[in-house]
Design a protein around this motif. Structure first.
Motif, PDB file in Angstrom:
ATOM      1  N   CYS A 123       0.837  -1.214   0.000  1.00 14.62           N
ATOM      2  CA  CYS A 123       0.000   0.000   0.000  1.00 14.62           C
ATOM      3  C   CYS A 123       0.869   1.260   0.000  1.00 14.62           C
ATOM      4  O   CYS A 123       0.848   2.046   0.975  1.00 14.62           O
ATOM      5  CB  CYS A 123      -0.902   0.011   1.228  1.00 14.62           C
ATOM      6  N   PRO A 124       1.631   1.495  -1.074  1.00 13.90           N
ATOM      7  CA  PRO A 124       2.576   2.621  -1.071  1.00 13.90           C
ATOM      8  C   PRO A 124       1.932   4.003  -1.115  1.00 13.90           C
ATOM      9  O   PRO A 124       2.601   4.996  -0.871  1.00 13.90           O
ATOM     10  CB  PRO A 124       3.407   2.373  -2.343  1.00 13.90           C
ATOM     11  N   TRP A 125       0.626   4.061  -1.452  1.00 10.78           N
ATOM     12  CA  TRP A 125      -0.049   5.361  -1.546  1.00 10.78           C
ATOM     13  C   TRP A 125      -0.867   5.684  -0.298  1.00 10.78           C
ATOM     14  O   TRP A 125      -1.725   6.572  -0.328  1.00 10.78           O
ATOM     15  CB  TRP A 125      -0.967   5.385  -2.770  1.00 10.78           C
ATOM     16  N   SER A 126      -0.587   4.989   0.784  1.00 11.74           N
ATOM     17  CA  SER A 126      -1.328   5.231   2.023  1.00 11.74           C
ATOM     18  C   SER A 126      -0.618   6.288   2.870  1.00 11.74           C
ATOM     19  O   SER A 126       0.440   6.021   3.436  1.00 11.74           O
ATOM     20  CB  SER A 126      -1.465   3.937   2.816  1.00 11.74           C
ATOM     21  N   SER A 127      -1.202   7.453   2.954  1.00  6.45           N
ATOM     22  CA  SER A 127      -0.600   8.510   3.791  1.00  6.45           C
ATOM     23  C   SER A 127      -0.734   8.158   5.271  1.00  6.45           C
ATOM     24  O   SER A 127       0.146   8.481   6.086  1.00  6.45           O
ATOM     25  CB  SER A 127      -1.265   9.860   3.509  1.00  6.45           C
ATOM     26  N   SER A 128      -1.806   7.456   5.642  1.00  6.64           N
ATOM     27  CA  SER A 128      -2.010   7.116   7.056  1.00  6.64           C
ATOM     28  C   SER A 128      -0.952   6.122   7.547  1.00  6.64           C
ATOM     29  O   SER A 128      -0.477   6.214   8.689  1.00  6.64           O
ATOM     30  CB  SER A 128      -3.406   6.542   7.264  1.00  6.64           C
ATOM     31  N   LEU A 129      -0.568   5.165   6.684  1.00  4.52           N
ATOM     32  CA  LEU A 129       0.474   4.223   7.078  1.00  4.52           C
ATOM     33  C   LEU A 129       1.823   4.913   7.226  1.00  4.52           C
ATOM     34  O   LEU A 129       2.593   4.602   8.152  1.00  4.52           O
ATOM     35  CB  LEU A 129       0.572   3.086   6.055  1.00  4.52           C
TER      36      LEU A 129
END
Length: 482
Positions: free
Chosen positions: A169-175
Motif C-alpha cells: 500500500c505505497p499510496w497510504s498517507s495514514s500508514l
C-alpha cells in the motif's frame, strides 16, 4: 502495471459517430492513443482532457484518461475518473479492477475488497484480482499485529511490520504517518521526515504534514530547511494557528544564524559573531541541536578573538550535545590557543578515532606536537611580548624596544652581560622569524625555522646585523664572547 495498462488501452476500440463534433473528439482520442503508445503521457492526457470535455458521457474516454493519470502516479484523479466510469457503466469490469488496485494501494481495504470480489463474481479466474485480493487479506492481518506491537511499545518491530504493509500500500498517507510516529519514538527523525514528506505529496492540503516536517527539521538543527517547510504550510493556510507563530520564531533564529556565519566567515567580525550566538541561546532555550550551532560558533569565535578560556567552555557545551570530528578539532584549536598542548593532542586523537582519515585532525595533531616541543624551547611571540595575531608594525616596534633594552653594550662584563647577550640573540631571532611571512607561517605550524635540527634554518644569522638594519647602528659593539 504500466505496460499492462497501455496494452489494455491499445486494445480498446471506440465508436465513431458521424457528426462533426464527434469527429473532433475522435481525433483527440486518436492523438491520445498515439502519444500513449510513445510514452508521452502528458501529451496524451491533454488530448483526453479535450475528448472528455467534448463528450462528458463517454465512459471509455474517462477510463483512458484515468489510466493515464494512474501511469503518472496521480491516484486521486485516476480514482475520480474510474468512479465516473462505473457511474456511467456499472458493469465495466476493467474500471472496477483498476479502482480496486488504487484503493488497495491507499490501504482502503474494505472498499478495495468489495471491488475485487465484484470483479471475481464476473470473472472468477481473473488472476490480477485474485493476486490483489491475496495481498489485501495478508495486509489486513499484518495490521492486527501492529496494534499489538504498539500496545507493547515495540516500536522497532512496528516499523518493520508497517514497512511490509507499505510495500503493498505505497499510496497510504495514514500508514506513512503511523510509521513516522514510530520512527520518532525510536529517535530516528530523518526516517520520520522522509515518511511525512511523502504524505505531503500524497495529500494536496497536508498542512499538518508540513508543520511536522518543519518542527522535526528544526529539532535536528536544520533551521533553514525548517523555514522552507513552514512556508509551504503557510501557502496552504496563511493564518494556520500552528504554522504562523512557528514561522515567526524560526525566521528570527534563522536570520541570527545566517548573520552569525557571515560575521565569522566573511567579515571576520568576531565580536558580532559572539553577540549573535549569545542571542540565539537566549531565544532558543530548549532545542539542543539549535543551541549546538550557537555553542559551536562561540567556540570558534572566541578562539579567533584570542579568548581561549571562553572558547574552551563553549566547545565543551557544543560537544556535550553532539560530537563531530570538526567540532572536536575546533576544541583542540581552542586548547592550542591557551597553550594547553596535552588537551589539544587528546582532542585531535579523539577526532581521529571517529574518522581515521580526517586530514584536519592529522595536521592538527602534528601541529600540536610541534608546538608542544617548541614550548619547551623558545616562543618568539613571548620573547617580543606580542600576541599571535600581531601585525608586522607591532612586531617591529616591540623588537626595537626589546633590542634597545637588552643590547649587550648596556651591561657590564660578567653574568649580567652574558644573560643580555642571550636575550639579545633571542630577540633578534624573534624579529627575523615573525617579520618574514614564510618563516612565521612555519613557526605557527609548530616548526622553528631557525632550529639547527630542522635543517632549514637560515645560515649566517647575525643578531647585530639585524639590529643595524633597524637602528642605523647607534651603538659601538665592544664586547667579546668568552
Amino acid at each position: 502495471m504500466y505496460s499492462l495498462l497501455i496494452l489494455a488501452l491499445l486494445d480498446i476500440t471506440f465508436d465513431v459517430v458521424g457528426s462533426v463534433s464527434q469527429l473532433e473528439i475522435n481525433k483527440h482520442l486518436e492523438l491520445g492513443r498515439e502519444f500513449l503508445a510513445k510514452g508521452q503521457l502528458q501529451d496524451a492526457l491533454s488530448h483526453y482532457h479535450a475528448a472528455v470535455e467534448g463528450d462528458p458521457q463517454n465512459y471509455l474516454t474517462y477510463y483512458k484518461r484515468g489510466t493515464v493519470y494512474l501511469a503518472l502516479g496521480k491516484a486521486k484523479f485516476a480514482l475520480l475518473d474510474f468512479d465516473k466510469v462505473l457511474e456511467l457503466k456499472e458493469d465495466f469490469t476493467s474500471a472496477r479492477l483498476q479502482r480496486g488496485y488504487i484503493l488497495l494501494k491507499q490501504a482502503q481495504f474494505d472498499e478495495a475488497e468489495t471491488d475485487l470480489l465484484d470483479v471475481l463474481s464476473v470473472e472468477g479466474n481473473n488472476m490480477d484480482a485474485l493476486n490483489a485480493l491475496d495481498k489485501l487479506r495478508s495486509a489486513k492481518e499484518d495490521m492486527k499485529i501492529i496494534d499489538l506491537l504498539l500496545y507493547n511499545d515495540d516500536y522497532a518491530a512496528a516499523v518493520h511490520q508497517i514497512t511490509r504493509i507499505i510495500e503493498v500500500c505505497p499510496w497510504s498517507s495514514s500508514l506513512r504517518e503511523l510509521r513516522a510516529q514510530n520512527y520518532v519514538a525510536l529517535g530516528d527523525y530523518m526516517s520520520a521526515i522522509s515518511d511525512i514528506r511523502s504524505t505531503t505529496k500524497l495529500l494536496s492540503d497536508n498542512t499538518e504534514g508540513f508543520f511536522k516536517l518543519s518542527t522535526w527539521l528544526y529539532r535536528l538543527g536544520q533551521v533553514d530547511e525548517a523555514l522552507k517547510e513552514i512556508r509551504e504550510c503557510l501557502k496552504l493556510d496563511p493564518d494556520h494557528k500552528q504554522c504562523f507563530p512557528f514561522y515567526k520564531k524560526i525566521r528570527k533564529i534563522n536570520k541570527l544564524l545566517q548573520d552569525m556565519e557571515t560575521a565569522l566567515e566573511e567579515s571576520k567580525d568576531h565580536d558580532t559573531c559572539i553577540d549573535l550566538a549569545q542571542r540565539v541561546l537566549k531565544q532558543e532555550p530548549n532545542e539542543q541541536k539549535v543551541r549546538f550551532t550557537a555553542f559551536h560558533y562561540l567556540c570558534k569565535c572566541y578562539t579567533a578573538n584570542l579568548e581561549p578560556t571562553l572558547a574552551i567552555e563553549n566547545c565543551k557545551q557544543a560537544l556535550k550535545i553532539m560530537k563531530e570530528p570538526g567540532v572536536i578539532c575546533d576544541s583542540a584549536e581552542a586548547y592550542l590557543a591557551a597553550e594547553m598542548f596535552d588537551d589539544a593532542i587528546r582532542d585531535f586523537k579523539e577526532a581521529l578515532e571517529i574518522d581515521p582519515n580526517f586530514q584536519r585532525a592529522k595536521q592538527g595533531m602534528q601541529k600540536a606536537q610541534q608546538r608542544q616541543k617548541l614550548s619547551e624551547s623558545r616562543d618568539y611571540y613571548k620573547i617580543l611580548g606580542v600576541s599571535r595575531n600581531a601585525n608586522k608594525r607591532d612586531i617591529i616596534k616591540a623588537y626595537r624596544k626589546a633590542a634597545q633594552k637588552w643590547h649587550p653594550d648596556n651591561f657590564q662584563e660578567g653574568d649580567e652581560k652574558k644573560r643580555a647577550q642571550k636575550k639579545f640573540i633571542d630577540i633578534a631571532a624573534a624579529k627575523e622569524v615573525l617579520t618574514d611571512d614564510e618563516k612565521r607561517a612555519k613557526f605557527d605550524q609548530g616548526e622553528d625555522p631557525l632550529d639547527p635540527e630542522s635543517g632549514r634554518h637560515q645560515q649566517g644569522f647575525n643578531p647585530f646585523q639585524e639590529f643595524h638594519h633597524f637602528h642605523g647602528s647607534p651603538f659601538q659593539f665592544k664586547f667579546h664572547f668568552n
